[in-house]
Design a protein around this motif. Structure first.
Motif, PDB file in Angstrom:
ATOM      1  N   ILE A 199      24.839  33.092  39.989  1.00 14.87           N
ATOM      2  CA  ILE A 199      23.431  33.418  40.207  1.00 14.87           C
ATOM      3  C   ILE A 199      22.840  32.674  41.401  1.00 14.87           C
ATOM      4  O   ILE A 199      22.035  33.221  42.153  1.00 14.87           O
ATOM      5  CB  ILE A 199      22.643  33.112  38.917  1.00 14.87           C
ATOM      6  N   ASN A 200      23.274  31.434  41.593  1.00 13.47           N
ATOM      7  CA  ASN A 200      22.618  30.638  42.630  1.00 13.47           C
ATOM      8  C   ASN A 200      23.096  30.931  44.044  1.00 13.47           C
ATOM      9  O   ASN A 200      22.555  30.384  45.000  1.00 13.47           O
ATOM     10  CB  ASN A 200      22.735  29.157  42.293  1.00 13.47           C
ATOM     11  N   TRP A 245      23.067  34.068  44.902  1.00 11.61           N
ATOM     12  CA  TRP A 245      22.445  35.367  45.124  1.00 11.61           C
ATOM     13  C   TRP A 245      21.295  35.320  46.138  1.00 11.61           C
ATOM     14  O   TRP A 245      21.133  36.208  46.960  1.00 11.61           O
ATOM     15  CB  TRP A 245      21.971  35.973  43.798  1.00 11.61           C
ATOM     16  N   LEU A 279      20.675  31.650  24.144  1.00 13.94           N
ATOM     17  CA  LEU A 279      21.413  32.738  24.785  1.00 13.94           C
ATOM     18  C   LEU A 279      21.818  33.786  23.754  1.00 13.94           C
ATOM     19  O   LEU A 279      21.832  34.983  24.031  1.00 13.94           O
ATOM     20  CB  LEU A 279      22.633  32.191  25.521  1.00 13.94           C
ATOM     21  N   ALA A 319      25.072  38.245  41.232  1.00 12.81           N
ATOM     22  CA  ALA A 319      23.738  38.057  40.664  1.00 12.81           C
ATOM     23  C   ALA A 319      23.786  37.725  39.173  1.00 12.81           C
ATOM     24  O   ALA A 319      22.763  37.434  38.565  1.00 12.81           O
ATOM     25  CB  ALA A 319      22.891  39.303  40.898  1.00 12.81           C
ATOM     26  N   THR A 345      16.537  33.438  33.567  1.00  9.57           N
ATOM     27  CA  THR A 345      16.386  31.991  33.765  1.00  9.57           C
ATOM     28  C   THR A 345      14.929  31.573  33.519  1.00  9.57           C
ATOM     29  O   THR A 345      14.679  30.557  32.869  1.00  9.57           O
ATOM     30  CB  THR A 345      16.845  31.606  35.183  1.00  9.57           C
ATOM     31  N   THR A 386      26.430  47.075  37.977  1.00  9.68           N
ATOM     32  CA  THR A 386      25.997  45.737  37.580  1.00  9.68           C
ATOM     33  C   THR A 386      24.611  45.437  38.129  1.00  9.68           C
ATOM     34  O   THR A 386      24.073  46.193  38.940  1.00  9.68           O
ATOM     35  CB  THR A 386      26.957  44.689  38.149  1.00  9.68           C
ATOM     36  N   ALA A 387      24.072  44.284  37.731  1.00 15.49           N
ATOM     37  CA  ALA A 387      22.783  43.852  38.275  1.00 15.49           C
ATOM     38  C   ALA A 387      22.895  43.662  39.783  1.00 15.49           C
ATOM     39  O   ALA A 387      21.910  43.745  40.507  1.00 15.49           O
ATOM     40  CB  ALA A 387      22.342  42.554  37.605  1.00 15.49           C
ATOM     41  N   ARG A 405      17.936  51.186  37.464  1.00 11.87           N
ATOM     42  CA  ARG A 405      17.520  50.136  36.529  1.00 11.87           C
ATOM     43  C   ARG A 405      16.637  49.167  37.294  1.00 11.87           C
ATOM     44  O   ARG A 405      16.823  48.938  38.485  1.00 11.87           O
ATOM     45  CB  ARG A 405      18.757  49.405  35.993  1.00 11.87           C
ATOM     46  N   LEU A 423      19.211  36.365  23.038  1.00 13.91           N
ATOM     47  CA  LEU A 423      19.162  37.454  24.012  1.00 13.91           C
ATOM     48  C   LEU A 423      20.375  38.369  23.895  1.00 13.91           C
ATOM     49  O   LEU A 423      20.303  39.559  24.155  1.00 13.91           O
ATOM     50  CB  LEU A 423      19.123  36.876  25.431  1.00 13.91           C
ATOM     51  N   ILE A 448      19.539  25.844  39.317  1.00 13.57           N
ATOM     52  CA  ILE A 448      19.843  25.815  37.884  1.00 13.57           C
ATOM     53  C   ILE A 448      19.876  27.273  37.455  1.00 13.57           C
ATOM     54  O   ILE A 448      19.440  28.140  38.202  1.00 13.57           O
ATOM     55  CB  ILE A 448      18.769  25.000  37.108  1.00 13.57           C
ATOM     56  N   CYS A 449      20.397  27.558  36.280  1.00 17.01           N
ATOM     57  CA  CYS A 449      20.365  28.949  35.809  1.00 17.01           C
ATOM     58  C   CYS A 449      20.065  28.964  34.327  1.00 17.01           C
ATOM     59  O   CYS A 449      19.902  27.927  33.705  1.00 17.01           O
ATOM     60  CB  CYS A 449      21.685  29.650  36.099  1.00 17.01           C
ATOM     61  N   LEU A 450      20.011  30.153  33.766  1.00 18.25           N
ATOM     62  CA  LEU A 450      19.670  30.262  32.347  1.00 18.25           C
ATOM     63  C   LEU A 450      20.616  29.446  31.469  1.00 18.25           C
ATOM     64  O   LEU A 450      20.213  28.850  30.480  1.00 18.25           O
ATOM     65  CB  LEU A 450      19.649  31.728  31.918  1.00 18.25           C
ATOM     66  N   GLU A 507      29.488  38.216  32.292  1.00 20.09           N
ATOM     67  CA  GLU A 507      28.056  38.488  32.359  1.00 20.09           C
ATOM     68  C   GLU A 507      27.290  37.181  32.350  1.00 20.09           C
ATOM     69  O   GLU A 507      27.853  36.108  32.259  1.00 20.09           O
ATOM     70  CB  GLU A 507      27.647  39.415  31.224  1.00 20.09           C
ATOM     71  N   LYS A 508      25.972  37.332  32.417  1.00 24.85           N
ATOM     72  CA  LYS A 508      25.147  36.152  32.681  1.00 24.85           C
ATOM     73  C   LYS A 508      25.022  35.164  31.527  1.00 24.85           C
ATOM     74  O   LYS A 508      24.545  34.062  31.723  1.00 24.85           O
ATOM     75  CB  LYS A 508      23.766  36.605  33.122  1.00 24.85           C
ATOM     76  N   PHE A 509      25.431  35.565  30.339  1.00 23.34           N
ATOM     77  CA  PHE A 509      25.170  34.702  29.189  1.00 23.34           C
ATOM     78  C   PHE A 509      26.231  33.638  28.931  1.00 23.34           C
ATOM     79  O   PHE A 509      26.064  32.799  28.062  1.00 23.34           O
ATOM     80  CB  PHE A 509      24.969  35.564  27.935  1.00 23.34           C
TER      81      PHE A 509
END
Lengths: 206, 789
Positions: B234-235, B237, B691, B230, A19, B258-259, A59, B694, B94-96, B677-679
């Motif tokens: 995400i928010n 987390w 995105l 996460a 982010t 995972t993350a 990680r 990445l 907010i997130c990516l 996943e996060k994207f």
């Protein structure tokens, strides 16, 4: 006492979500293909892959941008004084003076500077982010400025404001009561490549 | 500083220069073009004032975080999104993905205007048409079909692409299908865990049954079960992180590292689909070690209820379930005064042998010793013991489920097990508890029924998973046309080949509404360009924050896009039903006219002004009074209704394909997991340029051991296949992946060949309309060329 702007990144909190990375591109009008702020995976070969063998895997994430070194190699090598150290501790670039020689990129041990090889490509194709973000052009070097346009107005860098994990902190290290000063003190802030003697003003806590 | 450094010369030292120029004006400057190399020596110019407009809007895809954004508009263009301040800072977010909205709104590939198909379906040939023609064509075709085949020959297909009330999947869409008396094919595609979980406390499957996330910081033990919060939420987390910093222990149950698992104190890396076995192991351990919260269990749950051996229903006096009173040695209604209910035992009641629900639960779980669970789940036996002790003894705590463990046949039994775990440990109703998930959007806000169905006519509601068979068999509805909105149907539902080969040929007419030409649009007859979140104004369902929300329009719709509501207006208008689609502002106002909001003083004017108004108590901790919404008012982990299937109590069953007992296991040795996943959020944001920088292309993540054994090198192209279809993509070695698993991030629109949704199946469990996206076996081979199809 003068200010000494500093960023503290809590690696325990960082979830590698990118982010901050996207926020930086947005706020600072960073073109496609360029990053002022990257999230490195400490682990396997690819983004988000771990080291070790399943299930004994590990990680971590390392957000990496300009370290705003106190003893900044980039400032020393810049032949035209385009890169300079401001009195409040930030390493900034005068894009108008930059001649694109890229000595600073060679000197930077953190590889956080990027060069505009071409006319910046933007999607969408107009300037985004804050209106007062300094403009860059082809042939100049650019990098994280701690969001100078925001910090000059008393705001936080955008990556700090948006971090969903609340892992990033920004403030004046010379003010012993500031959050950053306390974090560096109490959680033993670490600097990247300390042995190089560059004295970064970005600290990592874990 | 920026203004001070423009005119400095080489000969002046930095320090002196700064001192000497400190008096220069404070206005910011824009860079000066460097075409003329001397220009930088010129004095600074004042920057012209930039006109900006900052509007408060909402991002509302189905991550259900509904982040409130501050949207900056400059010269008619969205140039920035930022988190909008909420009444409680904890919920600033907010997130990516949310930060990329300017790319989505001004995307060069946005659908520019309505189009009709010019070639064969899927051929990609399109012809521009006007909105007028689009509305007329759709209205005419819909009317003709309804006249010929009946009202239910039209199906409105909607998913979760937008939580907006007028333009999203939960308000306007229902109203449109109700007014048309069409079939409405929708509903959650992730409903199995909730289907087992929610009935135990007696609520709907997406109701406000958990503590709000800001209270999670008070937890001491948190289990994230099949949730990579996460990345996908995400928010939420940071609340879990804050709990950890206060000393909470975090357990993450997930086959993949995972993350989120990375942040866990204990990562339970179990074998896919073995989750319920692990849960039964926890239940047994808690019972056998005397870690049960006896007071809660006796007085707040169905544990002492007597179950008849003849029909497996509760023994009752009138409507009231009976318990065995140890004082009087007789059966008494569970809520009688002055009784001491027995927790365990078998008793005769009116000549029928009855056993307490608790004793029956013990019978179900007693064989799930740590060693047996270790064998089934392939995690160490000590982990079962440790997790059980944490949940039961290190309180308060809770279980947050994601939908990772939901996507298997029988996942309802896992949901029921989770609820039983929370009940036995007495965690429910206390600060620091998580009851499954926090979700407040649909209870009660969506249920303004007079608003949803203004004509007094209703849609025929069809679970989405039944749509394929319904169209193929033309039964129970003769569906000839579908209208798809807020949904990338062919990416987010299973068995893609069945859609294309068996369903589509039966359809005379397909209308699809979206912002981009995704896979679903490819196969439409008419495509309509939809407005982006920031281009609409409407109430928004809240998701995981206890707020009523209102979205303002930041910019007018670009190109020829229209908000969904205006499209309904256009089509309904041509069908003579226009009166049910008033102007948007009026429609929003009418939606707010419901008692539940009025009672709290939440009016249209207030919400339009404030945009986020809290509607639940603060902090929101439900069930504090120990009264549940079941018939008995107690947690009914014994589900009488499930007795005919033998699923009245938590039970472990391997699913259809993913278990080791599957007949397919030999032919197709890998389980396919397609996680979030996060994207992306489902298939949204798939084409966002930042995105994609990445995360540029789909990959099949494989444990290197598996890859090597199959002769696949890192970076090789591989074909993942089964009897239903295939997908070709690049292999990536990844030690996060459990051996025996192929992982593909879900939501990708296109692959070099095939699609991961060709591999999935549409089988579902009776009464639970859940897609078992992960209950899929596949084979794997190096792709050595040949025709990509």
């Amino acid at each position: 006492m003068t200010k000494k702007y500093c960023m503290v990144i809590d690696l325990k909190r960082c979830i590698g979500c990118h982010t901050c990375e996207i926020a930086c591109k947005l706020e600072n009008d960073v073109p496609m293909g360029m990053y002022w702020n990257r999230i490195l995976t400490e682990g396997g070969k690819y983004m988000d892959t771990p080291k070790g063998e399943y299930p004994n895997v590990q990680r971590g994430y390392l957000p990496l941008a300009c370290q705003h070194c106190e003893n900044a190699p980039c400032v020393k090598v810049c032949p035209v004084a385009a890169t300079y150290k401001s009195e409040d501790g930030r390493v900034l670039i005068d894009y108008e003076r930059c001649i694109g020689c890229r000595y600073c990129m060679a000197a930077c041990p953190y590889s956080v500077r990027v060069f505009n090889w071409q006319e910046p490509v933007r999607i969408p194709d107009f300037d985004y982010g804050s209106a007062d973000t300094p403009k860059r052009r082809r042939g100049v070097v650019e990098k994280c400025s701690f969001c100078e346009q925001r910090v000059n107005k008393g705001e936080q860098p955008f990556c700090v404001e948006v971090c969903p994990a609340r892992a990033r902190h920004f403030g004046d290290l010379n003010d012993s009561t500031s959050e950053v000063a306390q974090l560096v003190r109490t959680r033993k802030g670490e600097q990247l490549l300390e042995n190089k003697g560059t004295k970064p003003q970005v600290y990592y806590v874990r | 500083m920026q203004n001070e450094k423009k005119s400095k010369g080489f000969t002046i030292s930095r320090r002196n220069f700064l001192k000497g120029t400190a008096a220069v004006g404070a206005a910011g400057l824009i860079g000066i073009s460097a075409n003329n190399s001397l220009k930088w020596l010129q004095p600074a110019q004042a920057k012209p004032e930039v006109k900006e407009n900052i509007v408060r809007s909402i991002c509302s895809p189905n991550c259900w975080q509904t982040c409130n954004h501050l949207v900056t508009v400059r010269a008619g263009k969205v140039v920035k999104s930022a988190p909008a301040p909420m009444p409680e800072q904890d919920y600033n977010r907010i997130c990516l993905r949310g930060l990329t909205h300017l790319q989505r709104l001004h995307h060069p590939e946005r659908i520019k205007y309505p189009m009709k198909r010019a070639g064969e379906r899927g051929e990609g040939k399109w012809e521009k048409i006007s909105w007028e023609e689009a509305f007329s064509t759709i209205a005419e075709k819909f009317s003709q079909l309804q006249e010929k085949y009946g009202k239910q020959s039209i199906a409105v297909v909607g998913q979760s692409g937008n939580y907006g009330v007028l333009n999203g999947g939960y308000g306007g869409q229902y109203r449109f299908s109700g007014v048309l008396e069409a079939v409405h094919a929708s509903g959650s595609v992730d409903s199995s865990i909730p289907a087992g979980f929610a009935p135990t406390i007696g609520t709907g499957i997406f109701d406000a049954f958990s503590n709000e996330s800001s209270d999670w910081v008070n937890a001491r033990t948190i289990i994230l079960w099949g949730s990579s919060c996460a990345e996908s939420q995400i928010n939420e987390w940071h609340f879990i992180q804050e709990a950890k910093e206060k000393g909470a222990r975090l357990i993450v149950i997930d086959p993949i590292f995972t993350a989120t698992a990375q942040k866990a104190d204990i990562w339970v890396n179990l074998r896919p689909a073995s989750d319920t076995a692990f849960a039964l192991g926890l239940l047994r351990e808690i019972m056998v070690q005397g870690l049960v919260d006896k007071d809660f269990v006796l007085h707040r749950t169905c544990a002492p209820f007597l179950v008849r051996s003849d029909n497996k229903q509760f023994a009752r006096a009138g409507k009231k379930p009976l318990v065995w009173d140890s004082f009087s040695q007789s059966a008494k209604a569970h809520d009688s005064l002055g009784i001491s209910p027995a927790l365990e035992g078998t008793y005769q009641v009116d000549g029928v042998v009855c056993t307490t629900a608790y004793s029956l639960l013990w019978e179900k779980v007693k064989d799930y010793t740590p060693d047996k669970v270790a064998e089934l789940t392939e995690v160490p036996a000590s982990m079962v013991v440790e997790v059980a002790h944490l949940l039961a003894a290190n309180k308060p705590g809770g279980i947050k489920y994601g939908f990772g463990a939901d996507r298997y046949h029988h996942a309802n039994l896992l949901g029921q097990s989770m609820a039983t775990l929370l009940a036995l440990t007495g965690n429910i109703g206390k600060s620091g508890n998580i009851v499954g998930m926090s979700f407040y959007g649909f209870d009660p806000m969506v249920y303004n029924t007079s608003w949803l169905f203004p004509a007094g006519t209703f849609p025929a509601v069809l679970p989405l998973i039944q749509l394929q068979e319904t169209i193929i068999k033309q039964d129970p509805y003769p569906v000839k046309a579908i209208y798809i909105t807020c949904s990338n149907l062919l990416v987010q539902t299973t068995d893609r080949n069945k859609w294309l080969k068996e369903v589509w040929p039966k359809l005379e007419f397909v209308v699809a509404v979206d912002q981009f030409m995704n896979n679903t649009m490819d196969y439409a007859d008419i495509v309509l360009p939809a407005a982006h979140y920031y281009e609409t104004e409407e109430p928004v369902l809240a998701g995981d924050i206890p707020y009523v929300l209102y979205r303002h329009r930041a910019v007018e719709p670009l190109l020829e896009a229209k908000p969904d509501w205006e499209i309904y207006q256009g089509i309904a208008g041509k069908m003579g039903l226009g009166k049910y689609f008033p102007e948007g502002l009026q429609a929003s106002k009418e939606w707010f006219d419901m008692p539940i909001l009025k009672q709290q003083g939440i009016t249209f004017d207030k919400i339009r002004q404030e945009q986020a108004v809290r509607f639940l108590p603060k902090p929101y901790i439900p069930w504090q009074d120990g009264k549940f919404k079941t018939e008995s008012g107690k947690v009914e982990f014994y589900l009488e209704k499930m007795a005919p299937q033998g699923e009245e109590l938590p039970t472990f069953k391997w699913p259809l394909e993913a278990g080791p007992d599957s007949k397919l296991a030999e032919k197709y040795p890998f389980v396919l997991l397609t996680r979030h996943e996060k994207f992306r959020i489902h298939s949204q944001y798939e084409n966002q340029p930042w995105l994609r920088e990445l995360n540029p292309e789909p990959v099949a993540d494989l444990n290197p051991k598996d890859a090597v054994a199959n002769g696949i090198a890192d970076g090789d192209m591989v074909e993942v296949y089964n009897d239903r279809g295939h997908v070709v993509l690049k292999c990536r070695y990844n030690e996060s992946i459990r051996p025996g698993v192929v992982h593909i991030q879900q939501g990708w629109w296109r692959y070099p060949a095939g699609h991961h949704q060709e591999l999935t199946h549409s089988q579902y469990k009776d009464g639970i309309f859940n897609y078992s996206f992960f209950d899929v076996r596949v084979g794997l081979r190096k792709f050595t060329g040949g025709e990509l199809s």
